[in-house]
Design a protein around this motif. Structure first.
Motif, PDB file in Angstrom:
ATOM      1  N   PRO A 146      -0.996   2.753 -10.707  1.00 33.74           N
ATOM      2  CA  PRO A 146       0.308   2.635 -10.039  1.00 33.74           C
ATOM      3  C   PRO A 146       0.284   3.017  -8.561  1.00 33.74           C
ATOM      4  O   PRO A 146       1.117   2.527  -7.785  1.00 33.74           O
ATOM      5  CB  PRO A 146       1.201   3.600 -10.844  1.00 33.74           C
ATOM      6  CG  PRO A 146       0.534   3.723 -12.166  1.00 33.74           C
ATOM      7  CD  PRO A 146      -0.935   3.643 -11.876  1.00 33.74           C
ATOM      8  N   PHE A 147      -0.650   3.869  -8.151  1.00 36.34           N
ATOM      9  CA  PHE A 147      -0.690   4.321  -6.764  1.00 36.34           C
ATOM     10  C   PHE A 147      -1.225   3.261  -5.808  1.00 36.34           C
ATOM     11  O   PHE A 147      -1.084   3.385  -4.587  1.00 36.34           O
ATOM     12  CB  PHE A 147      -1.528   5.590  -6.641  1.00 36.34           C
ATOM     13  CG  PHE A 147      -1.009   6.726  -7.472  1.00 36.34           C
ATOM     14  CD1 PHE A 147       0.187   7.347  -7.169  1.00 36.34           C
ATOM     15  CD2 PHE A 147      -1.708   7.157  -8.589  1.00 36.34           C
ATOM     16  CE1 PHE A 147       0.675   8.391  -7.942  1.00 36.34           C
ATOM     17  CE2 PHE A 147      -1.235   8.201  -9.370  1.00 36.34           C
ATOM     18  CZ  PHE A 147      -0.033   8.816  -9.052  1.00 36.34           C
ATOM     19  N   THR A 152      -1.835   1.149   0.633  1.00 30.10           N
ATOM     20  CA  THR A 152      -0.473   1.473   0.220  1.00 30.10           C
ATOM     21  C   THR A 152       0.111   2.555   1.129  1.00 30.10           C
ATOM     22  O   THR A 152      -0.488   3.616   1.312  1.00 30.10           O
ATOM     23  CB  THR A 152      -0.455   1.939  -1.238  1.00 30.10           C
ATOM     24  OG1 THR A 152      -0.940   0.882  -2.075  1.00 30.10           O
ATOM     25  CG2 THR A 152       0.948   2.312  -1.678  1.00 30.10           C
ATOM     26  N   THR A 163       1.437   8.305   3.989  1.00 33.95           N
ATOM     27  CA  THR A 163       0.762   8.176   2.705  1.00 33.95           C
ATOM     28  C   THR A 163       1.603   8.835   1.617  1.00 33.95           C
ATOM     29  O   THR A 163       2.441   9.702   1.890  1.00 33.95           O
ATOM     30  CB  THR A 163      -0.629   8.825   2.747  1.00 33.95           C
ATOM     31  OG1 THR A 163      -0.497  10.202   3.135  1.00 33.95           O
ATOM     32  CG2 THR A 163      -1.522   8.110   3.760  1.00 33.95           C
ATOM     33  N   GLN A 164       1.364   8.436   0.396  1.00 33.27           N
ATOM     34  CA  GLN A 164       2.182   8.898  -0.711  1.00 33.27           C
ATOM     35  C   GLN A 164       1.674  10.212  -1.306  1.00 33.27           C
ATOM     36  O   GLN A 164       0.523  10.604  -1.113  1.00 33.27           O
ATOM     37  CB  GLN A 164       2.190   7.830  -1.802  1.00 33.27           C
ATOM     38  CG  GLN A 164       0.815   7.551  -2.378  1.00 33.27           C
ATOM     39  CD  GLN A 164       0.819   6.415  -3.355  1.00 33.27           C
ATOM     40  OE1 GLN A 164       1.585   6.420  -4.305  1.00 33.27           O
ATOM     41  NE2 GLN A 164      -0.028   5.426  -3.145  1.00 33.27           N
ATOM     42  N   THR A 166       0.471  12.329  -4.487  1.00 35.15           N
ATOM     43  CA  THR A 166      -0.220  12.055  -5.741  1.00 35.15           C
ATOM     44  C   THR A 166      -0.294  13.354  -6.542  1.00 35.15           C
ATOM     45  O   THR A 166       0.319  14.353  -6.182  1.00 35.15           O
ATOM     46  CB  THR A 166      -1.629  11.497  -5.485  1.00 35.15           C
ATOM     47  OG1 THR A 166      -2.370  12.424  -4.667  1.00 35.15           O
ATOM     48  CG2 THR A 166      -1.569  10.148  -4.770  1.00 35.15           C
ATOM     49  N   ALA A 170       3.490  13.319  -8.034  1.00 36.73           N
ATOM     50  CA  ALA A 170       3.724  11.895  -8.254  1.00 36.73           C
ATOM     51  C   ALA A 170       4.769  11.709  -9.355  1.00 36.73           C
ATOM     52  O   ALA A 170       5.072  12.630 -10.119  1.00 36.73           O
ATOM     53  CB  ALA A 170       2.428  11.205  -8.639  1.00 36.73           C
ATOM     54  N   VAL A 172       4.917   9.075 -12.038  1.00 44.11           N
ATOM     55  CA  VAL A 172       4.447   7.948 -12.853  1.00 44.11           C
ATOM     56  C   VAL A 172       4.423   8.401 -14.305  1.00 44.11           C
ATOM     57  O   VAL A 172       4.226   9.590 -14.592  1.00 44.11           O
ATOM     58  CB  VAL A 172       3.046   7.472 -12.413  1.00 44.11           C
ATOM     59  CG1 VAL A 172       3.073   6.994 -10.970  1.00 44.11           C
ATOM     60  CG2 VAL A 172       2.015   8.567 -12.599  1.00 44.11           C
ATOM     61  N   LEU A 189       6.846   5.575  -6.325  1.00 45.20           N
ATOM     62  CA  LEU A 189       5.966   6.090  -5.283  1.00 45.20           C
ATOM     63  C   LEU A 189       6.769   7.077  -4.444  1.00 45.20           C
ATOM     64  O   LEU A 189       7.912   6.794  -4.057  1.00 45.20           O
ATOM     65  CB  LEU A 189       5.442   4.951  -4.406  1.00 45.20           C
ATOM     66  CG  LEU A 189       4.646   3.851  -5.127  1.00 45.20           C
ATOM     67  CD1 LEU A 189       4.161   2.815  -4.117  1.00 45.20           C
ATOM     68  CD2 LEU A 189       3.477   4.433  -5.902  1.00 45.20           C
ATOM     69  N   PHE A 191       7.082   9.598  -1.103  1.00 44.22           N
ATOM     70  CA  PHE A 191       6.635   9.841   0.265  1.00 44.22           C
ATOM     71  C   PHE A 191       7.505  10.925   0.895  1.00 44.22           C
ATOM     72  O   PHE A 191       8.622  11.188   0.448  1.00 44.22           O
ATOM     73  CB  PHE A 191       6.722   8.575   1.119  1.00 44.22           C
ATOM     74  CG  PHE A 191       5.952   7.397   0.596  1.00 44.22           C
ATOM     75  CD1 PHE A 191       4.679   7.123   1.072  1.00 44.22           C
ATOM     76  CD2 PHE A 191       6.503   6.553  -0.367  1.00 44.22           C
ATOM     77  CE1 PHE A 191       3.962   6.022   0.605  1.00 44.22           C
ATOM     78  CE2 PHE A 191       5.797   5.452  -0.834  1.00 44.22           C
ATOM     79  CZ  PHE A 191       4.526   5.194  -0.355  1.00 44.22           C
ATOM     80  N   LEU A 202       7.669  -0.963   2.655  1.00 39.79           N
ATOM     81  CA  LEU A 202       6.638  -0.465   1.748  1.00 39.79           C
ATOM     82  C   LEU A 202       5.503  -1.475   1.759  1.00 39.79           C
ATOM     83  O   LEU A 202       5.729  -2.667   1.511  1.00 39.79           O
ATOM     84  CB  LEU A 202       7.169  -0.319   0.326  1.00 39.79           C
ATOM     85  CG  LEU A 202       6.081  -0.100  -0.751  1.00 39.79           C
ATOM     86  CD1 LEU A 202       5.420   1.261  -0.584  1.00 39.79           C
ATOM     87  CD2 LEU A 202       6.657  -0.267  -2.148  1.00 39.79           C
ATOM     88  N   TYR A 204       2.228  -2.305  -0.260  1.00 39.44           N
ATOM     89  CA  TYR A 204       1.638  -1.950  -1.553  1.00 39.44           C
ATOM     90  C   TYR A 204       0.436  -2.844  -1.829  1.00 39.44           C
ATOM     91  O   TYR A 204       0.564  -4.068  -1.901  1.00 39.44           O
ATOM     92  CB  TYR A 204       2.666  -2.097  -2.665  1.00 39.44           C
ATOM     93  CG  TYR A 204       2.188  -1.609  -4.018  1.00 39.44           C
ATOM     94  CD1 TYR A 204       2.146  -0.249  -4.308  1.00 39.44           C
ATOM     95  CD2 TYR A 204       1.779  -2.508  -4.994  1.00 39.44           C
ATOM     96  CE1 TYR A 204       1.704   0.204  -5.545  1.00 39.44           C
ATOM     97  CE2 TYR A 204       1.340  -2.061  -6.236  1.00 39.44           C
ATOM     98  CZ  TYR A 204       1.303  -0.705  -6.505  1.00 39.44           C
ATOM     99  OH  TYR A 204       0.860  -0.252  -7.726  1.00 39.44           O
TER     100      TYR A 204
END
Length: 225
Positions: A146-147, A152, A163-164, A166, A170, A172, A189, A191, A202, A204
């Motif tokens: 998913p990341f 991304t 960046t996101q 994790t 996260a 998910v 996601l 951020f 976004l 992705y």
């Protein structure tokens, strides 16, 4: 004779102007859900629109290139492009469908697909959570990360990229994220960005086993703020 010729030219010139004016029809041009106002000209069974308006709806610009023209990304030659969409729009490919369902912006985000809360770590910042649904459109089982891949990111109107989160921050669902034919996965996601900035896109980059390559999607988020 000169008077007749001059009068004829005047009449022809007026006639052509009238024809062009009558054929000029204002309207909107829509590509991948994005629309711009433009003018259409119908001539010889064909429809013509200004090249600048075509470029605008594609988030590009027109550049003179010798005896012709090229369309270039507005953000520069190195802007990452891909399949374009917007929040709430279902994007379809032969292998999957992709939709950004919702965007939330708050210093405190309560996870929708897991347990806990994600808090902004810096003063003057907010959490941007982008809820996504992806569905397997193939006739085989695939595995999704998913990341996404390294490209991304979240972008703002000043061309900054973020960046996101994790790991434990996260959002998910648990599991190996296997998708059998026709099944979907919902996730978000997460951020962090300065509150003073406005979200733009976004980007992705799809990652998983069973997909062809790593297709890139660019989703316009500006209207969600």
């Amino acid at each position: 004779m000169r008077l007749l010729k001059g009068t004829g030219i005047a009449i022809i010139g007026f006639g052509l102007a009238a024809v062009v004016w009558a054929a000029l029809a204002p309207g909107s041009l829509t590509v991948n859900g994005k629309s711009v106002s433009t003018d259409f000209i119908e001539k010889g069974g064909r429809t013509y629109v200004p090249l600048a308006d075509v470029a605008k709806v594609l988030d590009m610009k027109v550049a003179k290139n010798g005896s012709g023209y090229t369309l270039e990304p507005v953000g520069g030659a190195n802007q990452l492009e891909g399949l374009h969409g917007k929040v709430g729009e279902l994007l379809r490919t032969p292998e999957f469908t992709f939709e950004v369902k919702k965007v939330t912006m708050d210093p405190h985000y309560h996870k929708q697909f897991g347990d806990g809360t994600v808090d902004a770590q810096h003063p003057g910042s907010t959490i941007v959570a982008i809820q996504i649904r992806m569905k397997n459109a193939t006739n085989k089982a695939v595995f999704l990360n998913p990341f996404g891949q390294n490209m991304t990111a979240l972008t703002d109107q000043d061309e900054h990229a973020y960046t996101q989160y994790t790991g434990g921050w996260a959002d998910v669902p648990p599991g190996d994220h296997q998708m059998i034919p026709g099944s979907a996965i919902d996730f978000a996601l997460v951020f962090e960005m300065p509150t003073k900035e406005k979200v733009k896109d976004l980007v992705y980059e799809v990652d998983g086993m069973g997909f062809t390559g790593h297709p890139v999607l660019r989703i316009a988020l500006g209207d969600s703020q």
